[in-house]
Design an enzyme around this catalytic site. Structure first.
Site, PDB file in Angstrom:
ATOM      1  CG  ASP A  69     -12.000   1.375   4.374  1.00 23.46           C
ATOM      2  OD1 ASP A  69     -11.766   2.443   4.618  1.00 23.46           O
ATOM      3  OD2 ASP A  69     -11.746  -0.101   4.328  1.00 23.46           O
ATOM      4  CE1 TYR A 160       1.895   7.652   2.161  1.00 25.57           C
ATOM      5  CE2 TYR A 160       4.316   8.840   0.944  1.00 25.57           C
ATOM      6  CZ  TYR A 160       3.496   8.082   2.308  1.00 25.57           C
ATOM      7  OH  TYR A 160       3.404   9.317   3.464  1.00 25.57           O
ATOM      8  CB  THR A 195       4.784   6.802  13.068  1.00 23.02           C
ATOM      9  OG1 THR A 195       4.600   6.989  11.879  1.00 23.02           O
ATOM     10  CG2 THR A 195       4.155   8.935  13.094  1.00 23.02           C
TER      11      THR A 195
HETATM   12  N1  LIG Z   1       5.506   8.900   9.098  1.00 24.88           N
HETATM   13  C1  LIG Z   1       5.935   9.283   8.444  1.00 24.88           C
HETATM   14  O1  LIG Z   1       7.543   9.366   8.115  1.00 24.88           O
HETATM   15  C2  LIG Z   1       5.010  10.344   7.578  1.00 24.88           C
HETATM   16  C3  LIG Z   1       5.701  11.503   6.570  1.00 24.88           C
HETATM   17  C4  LIG Z   1       4.822  11.867   5.584  1.00 24.88           C
HETATM   18  C5  LIG Z   1       3.458  11.855   5.666  1.00 24.88           C
HETATM   19  N2  LIG Z   1       2.947  10.603   6.761  1.00 24.88           N
HETATM   20  C6  LIG Z   1       1.349  10.543   6.155  1.00 24.88           C
HETATM   21  O2  LIG Z   1       1.186  11.096   7.709  1.00 24.88           O
HETATM   22  C7  LIG Z   1       0.027  10.337   7.694  1.00 24.88           C
HETATM   23  C8  LIG Z   1      -0.207   9.745   9.199  1.00 24.88           C
HETATM   24  O3  LIG Z   1       1.168   8.539   9.309  1.00 24.88           O
HETATM   25  P1  LIG Z   1       1.343   8.277  10.294  1.00 24.88           P
HETATM   26  O4  LIG Z   1       2.906   8.245  10.325  1.00 24.88           O
HETATM   27  O5  LIG Z   1       1.104   8.735  11.750  1.00 24.88           O
HETATM   28  O6  LIG Z   1       1.727   6.301   9.490  1.00 24.88           O
HETATM   29  P2  LIG Z   1      -0.014   5.383  11.029  1.00 24.88           P
HETATM   30  O7  LIG Z   1       0.763   4.436  10.357  1.00 24.88           O
HETATM   31  O8  LIG Z   1       1.270   4.897  12.527  1.00 24.88           O
HETATM   32  O9  LIG Z   1      -1.026   6.105  11.045  1.00 24.88           O
HETATM   33  C9  LIG Z   1      -1.907   5.627  10.444  1.00 24.88           C
HETATM   34  C10 LIG Z   1      -3.400   5.680  10.872  1.00 24.88           C
HETATM   35  O10 LIG Z   1      -4.215   5.396   9.474  1.00 24.88           O
HETATM   36  C11 LIG Z   1      -5.462   4.266   9.839  1.00 24.88           C
HETATM   37  N3  LIG Z   1      -5.300   4.064   8.291  1.00 24.88           N
HETATM   38  C12 LIG Z   1      -4.743   3.141   7.557  1.00 24.88           C
HETATM   39  N4  LIG Z   1      -5.723   2.797   6.632  1.00 24.88           N
HETATM   40  C13 LIG Z   1      -7.033   3.493   6.396  1.00 24.88           C
HETATM   41  C14 LIG Z   1      -8.214   3.329   6.372  1.00 24.88           C
HETATM   42  N5  LIG Z   1      -8.520   2.208   5.558  1.00 24.88           N
HETATM   43  N6  LIG Z   1      -9.198   3.946   7.217  1.00 24.88           N
HETATM   44  C15 LIG Z   1      -8.978   4.406   8.615  1.00 24.88           C
HETATM   45  N7  LIG Z   1      -8.366   4.651   8.741  1.00 24.88           N
HETATM   46  C16 LIG Z   1      -6.955   4.265   8.104  1.00 24.88           C
HETATM   47  C17 LIG Z   1      -4.446   3.364  10.852  1.00 24.88           C
HETATM   48  O11 LIG Z   1      -4.667   2.106  11.346  1.00 24.88           O
HETATM   49  C18 LIG Z   1      -3.613   4.253  11.440  1.00 24.88           C
HETATM   50  O12 LIG Z   1      -4.441   4.374  12.741  1.00 24.88           O
HETATM   51  C19 LIG Z   1      -0.148   9.344   6.849  1.00 24.88           C
HETATM   52  O13 LIG Z   1      -1.555  10.434   5.559  1.00 24.88           O
HETATM   53  C20 LIG Z   1       1.226   9.393   5.896  1.00 24.88           C
HETATM   54  O14 LIG Z   1       1.172   9.171   4.293  1.00 24.88           O
HETATM   55  C21 LIG Z   1       3.684  10.444   7.118  1.00 24.88           C
END
Ligand SMILES: NC(=O)c1ccc[n+]([C@@H]2O[C@H](COP(=O)([O-])OP(=O)(O)OC[C@H]3O[C@@H](n4cnc5c(N)ncnc54)[C@H](O)[C@@H]3O)[C@@H](O)[C@H]2O)c1
Length: 258
Positions: A69, A160, A195
């Site tokens: 975590d 967020y 995603t």
């Molecule tokens: N998808 C989007 O539209 C988007 C847009 C802007 C930014 N982001 C950022 O990109 C990054 C990845 O997002 P994503 O869309 O791939 O989301 P996702 O939910 O598919 O992946 C996030 C990953 O982080 C892991 N995670 C969450 N909390 C955790 C913790 N406490 N300890 C360890 N692992 C943890 C989850 O298990 C998951 O594997 C994030 O930081 C998100 O804020 C995503």
């Protein structure tokens, strides 16, 4: 052509990389691409142990799956201690994050506020805290994940948005501090990317289809981004091609912030 991307790039041969949030979405895509571009070793950190194990099996001996975590200081110290046999870290990608509740800043429940900041801000900080001492002087690169919500208001994603704004300033502050120490620090600010996190966001209201159309229309290209479109920007910032770039918050957003 080699086994890199469509251009055959092999920019990370011999490099050692750490990716948080590697089990899903954007972190997963970045991890796979770093492997295709030649990293010698890659540490995969995520709290989803089962998905990490599957990814490590797919990658093979170069991968080290480390369930943790990111908000837990002891777990992160233990995770990085498992890399004691590496002689250093060349690339750090911090993608672990959560969306948190759909709420404005003032209405957010205190426990929700703390959870979003624990994972998104403290989790990013802990990765930097443990990685940076092992990156200094190596022509190393860090790419953090912020968001368009870290640069412009996302009123219904208040906690967020605030947490992603913090990541922008952590990036800039550390970039300037490390500017002459052989570590570049940048962040990407994706718009809405396909995603599991985006699916969760769209499902969070009464009218998911309407919410999807609204989100799409906020991007001048009128579509969501694909993970590989973000990965291209992340790998560029992490690569020697970005050698004069540090402290940048780079939108990858179909024109959203324009
Ligand atoms: N998808 C989007 O539209 C988007 C847009 C802007 C930014 N982001 C950022 O990109 C990054 C990845 O997002 P994503 O869309 O791939 O989301 P996702 O939910 O598919 O992946 C996030 C990953 O982080 C892991 N995670 C969450 N909390 C955790 C913790 N406490 N300890 C360890 N692992 C943890 C989850 O298990 C998951 O594997 C994030 O930081 C998100 O804020 C995503």
């Amino acid at each position: 052509m080699s086994e890199g991307d469509s251009t055959g790039a092999q920019r990370f041969v011999g490099k050692a990389a750490v990716v948080t949030g590697a089990a899903s979405g954007l972190g997963l895509d970045v991890a796979r691409r770093l492997v295709r571009e030649g990293v010698r070793a890659i540490a995969l950190i995520d709290r989803d142990a089962a998905a990490l194990a599957r990814l490590a099996a797919e990658i093979g001996p170069a991968a080290r799956a480390i369930p943790a975590d990111v908000s837990d200081e002891a777990a992160m110290a233990a995770a990085f201690s498992r890399l004691a046999d590496w002689n250093g870290i060349d690339v750090l990608i911090t993608a672990a994050g959560i969306l948190g509740p759909i709420t404005d800043v003032a209405s957010c429940a205190p426990a929700d506020w703390d959870r979003v900041f624990a994972i998104n801000v403290r989790g990013t900080y802990l990765a930097l805290h443990h990685a940076v001492p092992r990156m200094v002087g190596r022509n190393a690169a860090i790419v953090c994940f912020s968001s368009t919500a870290g640069l412009a208001a996302a009123p219904t994603l208040g906690p967020y948005s605030a947490s992603k704004g913090a990541i922008v300033m952590m990036t800039k502050s550390l970039a300037v501090h490390l500017a002459t120490q052989g570590v570049r620090v940048n962040c990407v600010c994706p718009g809405s990317i396909e995603t599991p996190m985006l699916e969760q966001n769209l499902a969070g209201g009464p009218d998911p289809a309407g919410r999807a159309a609204m989100y799409r229309a906020r991007h001048p290209m009128n579509r969501f981004g694909r993970a590989e479109e973000v990965t291209e920007a992340v790998l560029f910032l992490a690569s020697p091609q970005a050698s004069y770039m540090t402290g940048v918050a780079l939108p990858v957003d179909g024109g959203r912030l324009a």
